[in-house]
Design a protein around this motif. Structure first.
Motif, short mmCIF file in Angstrom:
data_model
loop_
_atom_site.label_atom_id
_atom_site.label_comp_id
_atom_site.label_asym_id
_atom_site.label_seq_id
_atom_site.Cartn_x
_atom_site.Cartn_y
_atom_site.Cartn_z
N GLY A 16 42.93 -88.05 -20.87
CA GLY A 16 43.44 -89.30 -20.06
C GLY A 16 43.60 -89.00 -18.61
N GLY A 17 43.85 -87.52 -18.17
CA GLY A 17 44.12 -87.43 -16.97
C GLY A 17 42.54 -87.38 -16.24
N PHE A 18 41.60 -86.84 -16.90
CA PHE A 18 40.44 -86.79 -16.32
C PHE A 18 39.71 -88.29 -16.13
CE2 PHE A 18 35.62 -87.22 -17.13
CZ PHE A 18 35.19 -86.31 -16.12
N PHE A 19 39.99 -89.04 -17.06
CA PHE A 19 39.35 -90.48 -16.77
C PHE A 19 39.99 -91.41 -15.85
CE2 PHE A 19 37.40 -90.18 -21.09
CZ PHE A 19 36.01 -90.71 -20.89
N LEU A 20 41.68 -91.08 -15.78
CA LEU A 20 42.41 -91.66 -14.47
C LEU A 20 41.73 -90.88 -13.20
CD1 LEU A 20 45.87 -91.34 -16.05
CD2 LEU A 20 44.42 -93.55 -15.26
N PHE A 21 41.58 -89.67 -12.95
CA PHE A 21 40.97 -89.17 -12.11
C PHE A 21 39.60 -89.66 -11.52
CE2 PHE A 21 38.24 -85.71 -9.49
CZ PHE A 21 39.00 -85.69 -8.47
N THR A 44 39.74 -95.94 -15.53
CA THR A 44 41.29 -96.01 -16.06
C THR A 44 41.85 -96.40 -16.99
OG1 THR A 44 41.01 -96.17 -13.39
CG2 THR A 44 43.10 -96.49 -14.42
N THR A 45 41.05 -97.66 -17.42
CA THR A 45 41.54 -97.94 -18.88
C THR A 45 41.52 -97.23 -19.82
OG1 THR A 45 40.83 -100.50 -18.09
CG2 THR A 45 41.23 -100.09 -20.18
N LEU A 46 40.26 -96.34 -19.79
CA LEU A 46 40.16 -95.38 -21.01
C LEU A 46 41.10 -94.37 -20.80
CD1 LEU A 46 36.56 -94.94 -21.17
CD2 LEU A 46 38.00 -95.55 -22.99
N GLY A 47 41.49 -93.82 -19.52
CA GLY A 47 42.48 -92.95 -19.15
C GLY A 47 44.06 -93.21 -19.84
N ILE A 48 44.28 -94.33 -19.25
CA ILE A 48 45.61 -94.93 -19.72
C ILE A 48 45.78 -95.07 -21.22
CG2 ILE A 48 47.11 -97.04 -19.85
CD1 ILE A 48 47.43 -95.42 -17.24
N GLY A 49 44.77 -95.60 -22.15
CA GLY A 49 44.57 -95.75 -23.37
C GLY A 49 44.78 -94.28 -24.02
N ALA A 50 44.04 -93.22 -23.58
CA ALA A 50 43.91 -91.75 -24.07
C ALA A 50 45.65 -91.29 -23.69
CB ALA A 50 43.25 -90.94 -23.42
N LEU A 52 48.44 -93.35 -23.73
CA LEU A 52 49.15 -93.88 -24.65
C LEU A 52 48.94 -93.34 -26.06
CD1 LEU A 52 48.69 -97.54 -23.12
CD2 LEU A 52 50.85 -96.13 -23.35
N ILE A 53 47.85 -92.91 -26.49
CA ILE A 53 47.77 -92.34 -27.67
C ILE A 53 48.41 -91.10 -27.80
CG2 ILE A 53 45.94 -91.26 -29.29
CD1 ILE A 53 43.95 -93.47 -28.18
N THR A 67 56.37 -95.35 -32.82
CA THR A 67 56.79 -96.36 -31.99
C THR A 67 55.67 -97.50 -31.83
OG1 THR A 67 55.69 -94.94 -30.26
CG2 THR A 67 57.88 -94.57 -30.53
N ALA A 68 56.22 -98.62 -31.31
CA ALA A 68 55.20 -99.71 -31.17
C ALA A 68 55.14 -99.95 -29.73
CB ALA A 68 55.87 -101.00 -31.92
N HIS A 69 55.78 -99.40 -28.63
CA HIS A 69 55.82 -99.82 -27.36
C HIS A 69 54.29 -99.40 -26.99
CE1 HIS A 69 59.96 -98.77 -28.02
NE2 HIS A 69 60.27 -99.96 -27.52
N GLU A 70 53.74 -98.35 -27.40
CA GLU A 70 52.47 -97.89 -26.73
C GLU A 70 51.60 -98.87 -27.36
OE1 GLU A 70 54.55 -95.69 -28.26
OE2 GLU A 70 54.93 -94.23 -26.78
N LEU A 71 51.71 -99.33 -28.46
CA LEU A 71 50.82 -100.67 -29.05
C LEU A 71 50.64 -101.67 -28.33
CD1 LEU A 71 50.83 -99.74 -32.78
CD2 LEU A 71 49.12 -99.38 -31.34
N LEU A 72 51.99 -102.12 -27.86
CA LEU A 72 52.04 -103.35 -26.97
C LEU A 72 51.57 -103.20 -25.73
CD1 LEU A 72 55.70 -104.45 -27.99
CD2 LEU A 72 53.42 -105.33 -28.72
N ILE A 73 51.73 -101.97 -24.99
CA ILE A 73 51.13 -101.82 -23.67
C ILE A 73 49.78 -101.79 -23.41
CG2 ILE A 73 51.26 -99.97 -21.81
CD1 ILE A 73 54.08 -99.34 -22.67
N THR A 74 49.18 -100.99 -24.68
CA THR A 74 47.56 -101.03 -24.87
C THR A 74 47.10 -102.40 -25.18
OG1 THR A 74 47.87 -99.08 -26.04
CG2 THR A 74 46.00 -100.03 -26.47
N LEU A 75 47.87 -103.28 -25.95
CA LEU A 75 47.31 -104.46 -26.22
C LEU A 75 47.31 -105.38 -24.89
CD1 LEU A 75 46.13 -106.92 -28.04
CD2 LEU A 75 48.75 -107.48 -28.50
N PHE A 76 48.47 -105.08 -24.22
CA PHE A 76 48.63 -106.09 -22.77
C PHE A 76 47.24 -105.54 -21.76
CE2 PHE A 76 50.43 -106.08 -18.47
CZ PHE A 76 50.54 -107.72 -18.37
N LEU A 77 47.25 -104.12 -21.87
CA LEU A 77 46.29 -103.63 -20.80
C LEU A 77 44.95 -104.16 -21.09
CD1 LEU A 77 45.69 -101.31 -18.54
CD2 LEU A 77 45.40 -99.69 -20.40
N PHE A 78 44.44 -104.15 -22.46
CA PHE A 78 43.05 -104.27 -22.76
C PHE A 78 42.62 -105.66 -22.73
CE2 PHE A 78 42.67 -100.19 -25.36
CZ PHE A 78 42.13 -99.67 -24.23
N LEU A 79 43.93 -106.68 -22.78
CA LEU A 79 43.68 -108.03 -22.54
C LEU A 79 43.58 -108.34 -21.02
CD1 LEU A 79 45.99 -109.44 -25.21
CD2 LEU A 79 43.54 -109.49 -25.28
#
Length: 125
Positions: A16-21, A44-50, A52-53, A67-79
């Protein structure tokens, strides 16, 4: 088992850090708006996804707390990321006449798909 879990979570954090960089570097170093748009929307979307996983795995494996928080964040981000990128690209096209001239003509007639004029309701042509 704990060592394998730590390695798995750490791997997701590093990926995730690599993709964000890469996404941030591309945003800073690419030459124009349309090229700069590609880096944060993909990498950056791949980085944040990694990341969150990694967070989901950490809480599940070490605290036995799903936790479901990360799934909701991922759904919001990918939409929202593709919609935002599309809107920025359209704004760039509308603001720059030289970009409009370089675009491929739409099959339906003159102009490009986002630039085709539409008759207003109630107006006769």
């Amino acid at each position: 088992m704990q060592f394998a879990s730590e390695v798995l979570v750490s791997a997701f954090i590093v990926v995730g850090g690599f993709f964000l960089f890469v996404g941030s570097f591309g945003l800073a170093k690419l030459t124009d708006t349309m090229r700069r748009l590609h880096a944060p929307t993909k990498a950056t979307t791949l980085g944040i996804g990694a990341l969150l996983i990694a967070s989901m795995l950490y809480f599940l494996l070490f605290h036995q707390l799903p936790t479901a928080h990360e799934l909701l964040i991922t759904l919001f981000l990918f939409l929202t990321a593709p919609v935002t990128a599309n809107m920025v690209a359209k704004a760039h096209i509308f603001r720059h006449n030289e970009v409009q001239k370089e675009l491929t003509q739409a099959a339906s007639g003159p102009g490009w798909a986002t630039l085709s004029e539409v008759d207003e309701p109630g107006k006769s042509s």
